[in-house]
Design an enzyme around this catalytic site. Structure first.
Site, mmCIF file in Angstrom:
data_model
loop_
_atom_site.group_PDB
_atom_site.id
_atom_site.type_symbol
_atom_site.label_atom_id
_atom_site.label_comp_id
_atom_site.label_asym_id
_atom_site.label_seq_id
_atom_site.Cartn_x
_atom_site.Cartn_y
_atom_site.Cartn_z
ATOM 1 N N THR A 1 2.277 -1.130 -3.315
ATOM 2 C CA THR A 1 2.256 0.071 -2.668
ATOM 3 C C THR A 1 3.660 -0.170 -2.361
ATOM 4 O OG1 THR A 1 -0.068 0.696 -2.790
ATOM 5 C CG2 THR A 1 1.717 1.408 -0.718
ATOM 6 N N ARG B 1 -10.449 9.620 -5.852
ATOM 7 C CA ARG B 1 -9.779 8.886 -4.678
ATOM 8 C C ARG B 1 -7.939 9.103 -3.586
ATOM 9 N NH1 ARG B 1 -6.242 4.369 -2.570
ATOM 10 N NH2 ARG B 1 -7.147 3.018 -1.232
ATOM 11 N N LEU B 2 -8.207 8.774 -2.099
ATOM 12 C CA LEU B 2 -6.440 9.084 -1.764
ATOM 13 C C LEU B 2 -7.217 8.053 -0.704
ATOM 14 C CD1 LEU B 2 -6.195 12.504 0.262
ATOM 15 C CD2 LEU B 2 -5.637 12.066 -2.451
ATOM 16 N N GLY B 3 -6.065 7.193 -0.797
ATOM 17 C CA GLY B 3 -5.292 5.960 0.292
ATOM 18 C C GLY B 3 -5.000 6.766 1.343
ATOM 19 N N ASP B 4 -4.403 5.603 2.145
ATOM 20 C CA ASP B 4 -3.401 6.166 3.333
ATOM 21 C C ASP B 4 -2.379 6.534 2.950
ATOM 22 O OD1 ASP B 4 -3.089 3.635 2.973
ATOM 23 O OD2 ASP B 4 -2.390 2.849 4.834
ATOM 24 N N THR C 1 0.703 -1.274 4.360
ATOM 25 C CA THR C 1 0.427 -0.901 2.611
ATOM 26 C C THR C 1 -1.012 -1.822 2.941
ATOM 27 O OG1 THR C 1 1.897 -3.139 2.738
ATOM 28 C CG2 THR C 1 3.185 -1.134 2.095
ATOM 29 N N HIS C 2 -1.249 -1.635 1.420
ATOM 30 C CA HIS C 2 -2.586 -2.284 0.914
ATOM 31 C C HIS C 2 -3.998 -2.230 1.244
ATOM 32 C CE1 HIS C 2 0.446 -5.573 1.365
ATOM 33 N NE2 HIS C 2 -0.497 -6.566 0.495
ATOM 34 N N THR C 3 -5.009 -1.911 2.258
ATOM 35 C CA THR C 3 -5.984 -1.491 1.996
ATOM 36 C C THR C 3 -6.172 0.089 3.367
ATOM 37 O OG1 THR C 3 -6.636 -3.605 1.913
ATOM 38 C CG2 THR C 3 -9.015 -1.737 2.292
ATOM 39 N N GLY C 4 -5.988 1.195 2.303
ATOM 40 C CA GLY C 4 -5.694 2.405 2.773
ATOM 41 C C GLY C 4 -7.194 2.435 3.576
HETATM 42 N N1 GLY Z 1 -2.616 1.912 1.051
HETATM 43 C C1 GLY Z 1 -2.250 2.115 -0.645
HETATM 44 C C2 GLY Z 1 -3.624 2.994 -0.685
HETATM 45 O O1 GLY Z 1 -4.765 2.300 -0.155
HETATM 46 O O2 GLY Z 1 -3.786 3.306 -1.577
#
Ligand code: GLY
Length: 299
Positions: free
Chosen positions: A159, A187-190, A210-213
């Site tokens: 990301t 699904r939407l991330g952050d 980045t990573h776990t939204g």
């Molecule tokens: N941070 C990117 C996502 O969770 O999609």
């Protein structure tokens, strides 16, 4: 060493006096087009049913105007599309078919976004987990049970977030991603969520995650850093305070998060948490002859 695709373009634009948001979008467009960058644009990963749905956003820290798009099908340059949402509409966020309709209306071509290698990896993964009956009926099968078996958050590591300050002191941020590999459709991330995945305020700085939204959306992480700066914390303390909230999460999906931040006093900080190894990022500021690749601090 050659920097992240597009990084040099953003630098050139900033040197030429272009505003932060436009300079960052110009650079991130190259990342979106690069097959080598996985989990962003054309090199990205499809959702569970093999469709590409990308998310992107921009924020102007001077006006605090935001444009974001989420789960957009058939669209390569989602950060630029988000820029157009900010420019042309009285809205902040468009998603799915509405975002695609807007893209058609303003001349962003529909593109086949499924990179053959991404399709190959996705098909192989599905083949490993589907029964013969499920394979025959796919995608008209229940996806919820599959969600916990095949969704791969580790593949969101590329990301892309670009943060910068222009010659007028305007802070900006742009984000782009295809999100978790094999995610549930929609699904939407952050990355398209202001406050969680990004925030810019030219009075204080800019932040992107980045990573776990799924974690930063629960803690409003990007805005939390800006809020710390606003209330007088140093950049290090503001980032660490926001990280504490993430590290305190004990339930729900827990994974790696990286916070990228700079303030208006010429400091920057990139920290990763819950990860096994530091992540690298590219950094440049006026006076440096070339961008440098650096490593995040680990909390
Ligand atoms: N941070 C990117 C996502 O969770 O999609």
């Amino acid at each position: 060493m050659e920097a992240e695709p597009g990084f040099a373009h953003s630098i050139d634009q900033l040197k030429a006096g272009v505003g932060a948001v436009d300079a960052l979008v110009a650079g991130i467009s190259h990342v979106e087009a690069a097959e080598t960058v996985r989990s962003v644009g054309y090199g990205g990963w499809p959702n569970m049913i093999g469709e590409m749905e990308c998310d992107g956003a921009v924020m102007d820290g001077t006006t605090r105007e935001v444009g974001t798009v989420g789960a957009v099908p058939g669209t390569l340059h989602v950060a630029a599309l988000a820029r157009e949402v900010m420019r042309r509409l009285p809205h902040v966020m468009l998603t799915g078919q509405g975002a695609r309709r807007f893209a058609d209306e303003i001349g962003f071509n529909t593109q086949d976004m499924l990179f053959p290698d991404s399709k190959r990896v996705w098909s192989k993964k599905l083949d490993m987990v589907l029964s013969d009956e499920e394979r025959a009926a796919f995608p008209d099968i229940p996806l919820v049970p599959l969600s916990n078996v095949i969704t791969d958050p580790e593949r969101v590591r590329d990301t892309t977030v670009f943060l910068g300050m222009d010659q007028t002191g305007g802070a900006g941020v742009a984000t782009s991603t295809s999100g978790w590999a094999w995610k549930y459709p929609g699904r939407l991330g952050d990355s398209p969520i202001p406050g969680a995945g990004f925030y810019a305020d030219s009075r204080f700085g800019a932040v992107a995650c980045t990573h776990t939204g799924e974690m930063t959306m629960r803690c409003n992480t990007a805005h939390s850093v800006i809020e710390g700066l606003k209330f007088g914390l140093s950049l290090d303390a503001a980032v660490e305070r926001a990280a504490e909230d993430l590290l305190d999460l004990g339930t729900g999906f827990l994974g790696e998060v990286v916070i990228h931040a700079f303030d208006t006093k010429n400091n920057h900080r990139v920290v990763s948490m819950n990860g096994e190894v530091p992540v690298s990022y590219w950094y440049w500021q006026d006076g440096m002859s070339a961008p440098e690749k650096r490593q995040s601090d680990q909390l």
